[in-house]
Scaffold this active site. Structure first.
Site, PDB file in Angstrom:
ATOM      1  N   PRO A   2       0.899   7.702  -4.431  1.00  0.00           N
ATOM      2  CA  PRO A   2       0.050   8.432  -5.394  1.00  0.00           C
ATOM      3  C   PRO A   2      -0.539   9.967  -4.691  1.00  0.00           C
ATOM      4  O   PRO A   2      -1.113  10.008  -3.838  1.00  0.00           O
ATOM      5  CB  PRO A   2      -1.360   7.105  -4.964  1.00  0.00           C
ATOM      6  CG  PRO A   2      -0.905   6.060  -4.183  1.00  0.00           C
ATOM      7  CD  PRO A   2       0.645   6.524  -4.044  1.00  0.00           C
ATOM      8  N   GLU A   3      -0.447  10.278  -5.758  1.00  0.00           N
ATOM      9  CA  GLU A   3      -1.514  11.598  -5.672  1.00  0.00           C
ATOM     10  C   GLU A   3      -2.700  11.631  -5.985  1.00  0.00           C
ATOM     11  O   GLU A   3      -3.155  10.884  -6.626  1.00  0.00           O
ATOM     12  CB  GLU A   3      -0.735  12.407  -6.888  1.00  0.00           C
ATOM     13  CG  GLU A   3       1.021  12.159  -5.934  1.00  0.00           C
ATOM     14  CD  GLU A   3       2.328  12.949  -7.133  1.00  0.00           C
ATOM     15  OE1 GLU A   3       2.086  14.268  -7.384  1.00  0.00           O
ATOM     16  OE2 GLU A   3       3.410  12.845  -6.929  1.00  0.00           O
ATOM     17  N   HIS A  94       0.604  -8.872   1.644  1.00  0.00           N
ATOM     18  CA  HIS A  94       0.718  -7.596   1.981  1.00  0.00           C
ATOM     19  C   HIS A  94      -0.969  -7.120   1.960  1.00  0.00           C
ATOM     20  O   HIS A  94      -1.732  -6.295   1.643  1.00  0.00           O
ATOM     21  CB  HIS A  94       1.340  -7.272   0.544  1.00  0.00           C
ATOM     22  CG  HIS A  94       2.293  -6.997  -0.050  1.00  0.00           C
ATOM     23  ND1 HIS A  94       3.340  -6.985  -0.857  1.00  0.00           N
ATOM     24  CD2 HIS A  94       3.266  -7.802   1.537  1.00  0.00           C
ATOM     25  CE1 HIS A  94       4.327  -7.500  -0.062  1.00  0.00           C
ATOM     26  NE2 HIS A  94       4.722  -7.600   0.611  1.00  0.00           N
ATOM     27  N   ARG A 113       4.323  -1.314   2.813  1.00  0.00           N
ATOM     28  CA  ARG A 113       4.616  -0.894   3.544  1.00  0.00           C
ATOM     29  C   ARG A 113       4.354  -0.793   5.401  1.00  0.00           C
ATOM     30  O   ARG A 113       4.562  -0.328   6.269  1.00  0.00           O
ATOM     31  CB  ARG A 113       5.257   0.423   3.073  1.00  0.00           C
ATOM     32  CG  ARG A 113       6.304   0.322   1.488  1.00  0.00           C
ATOM     33  CD  ARG A 113       7.668   0.589   1.963  1.00  0.00           C
ATOM     34  NE  ARG A 113       7.597   1.688   2.927  1.00  0.00           N
ATOM     35  CZ  ARG A 113       8.686   2.297   2.564  1.00  0.00           C
ATOM     36  NH1 ARG A 113       8.528   2.106   1.211  1.00  0.00           N
ATOM     37  NH2 ARG A 113       9.082   3.498   2.820  1.00  0.00           N
TER      38      ARG A 113
END
Length: 275
Positions: A2-3, A94, A113
């Site tokens: 994400p930016e 997750h 991740r």
């Protein structure tokens, strides 16, 4: 990853739904995500704290608590949600962290991740302790000033692609928006930063502001797995001019978009438009 537009979208959602709620209980299911803090200390500092505001700076989410600042970096796959304890809008396997809130809901963090981090600091020291004081300006609201960017460019030996990805120079731009900004400015990403003219530097500022703001308005770019806090996808992927368009025709000149590695990142270029 994400930016700025994606993180701003998440911050806006969380701010709308968390202000004035109190964290009653903190549970962490992946201790390594707690960054630069001991887990026991992190739990102690978050519990019984009122959430005053949620905002972002660049790619960093900031939770302003009554006496602390909690900072979340989503990295590749981090996601926040607000649901009941039983409901998981993302994969329950997750789930890495959750906060029980005073209204009975749960603020939950998921990360497939396990790259995301979270840390907490006193308000008078968080910039230094988190290293956020090393970040450059966000390219929004007519920032950065031209004089600032020119001074940085004149001292740089980097390729322009690496230059605008450097978070100490411009904070919040990642690979997607770097590709789009350089295409709109008609600048080849393999050029030396020192070769840029004043006009080209001004175009980088102009298109950084325009593209990031439009992406914020459209709630970000959903390409892989990005979703906002309520599971909603962004829409800016429908506006991309070059990113992910390898072998497609350029919308401007009709030439084929190529892909190559520049500054270690997948880079999409129209060689006719970006000379």
């Amino acid at each position: 990853m994400p930016e700025l537009p994606e993180v701003r979208t998440v911050a806006n959602f969380l701010n709308k739904n968390l202000v004035n709620k109190i964290i009653l209980k903190t549970e962490c299911f992946f201790e390594k995500m707690v960054w630069r803090n001991e887990l026991k200390d992190f739990i102690k500092k978050t519990e019984n704290q009122k959430i005053l505001k949620v905002s972002n700076y660049g790619k960093y989410l900031m939770f302003e608590l009554a006496s602390q600042i909690m900072i979340s970096h989503l990295r590749m796959e981090g996601k926040w949600s607000i649901t009941s304890k039983e409901v998981n809008i993302y994969n329950k396997n997750h789930l890495r962290l959750q906060f029980e809130l005073s209204d009975g809901e749960y603020l939950k963090y998921y990360d497939s991740r396990k790259f995301g981090t979270i840390e907490i600091w006193n308000k008078d020291e968080y910039l230094e302790k988190s290293k956020m004081d090393k970040l450059g300006p966000e390219p929004l609201n007519n920032q950065p000033p031209f004089e600032y960017l020119k001074a940085k460019a004149e001292k740089s030996n980097m390729l322009i692609k690496a230059f605008i990805l450097d978070q100490s120079i411009l904070c919040g731009i990642g690979n997607i928006y770097a590709n789009e900004i350089l295409f709109s400015a008609k600048i080849n990403p393999e050029r030396s930063t020192k070769s840029l003219t004043d006009k080209e530097l001004k175009l980088i500022i102009k298109y950084s502001n325009e593209i990031l703001q439009k992406a914020i308005d459209m709630k970000g770019t959903s390409i892989h797995s990005y979703k906002s806090g309520d599971g909603e996808i962004g829409q800016f992927q429908n506006e991309l001019n070059v990113h992910l368009r390898k072998d497609d025709e350029c919308f401007i000149c009709g030439s084929k978009i190529i892909k190559k590695q520049v500054a270690g990142r997948g880079t999409y270029i129209c060689l006719k438009c970006q000379k």
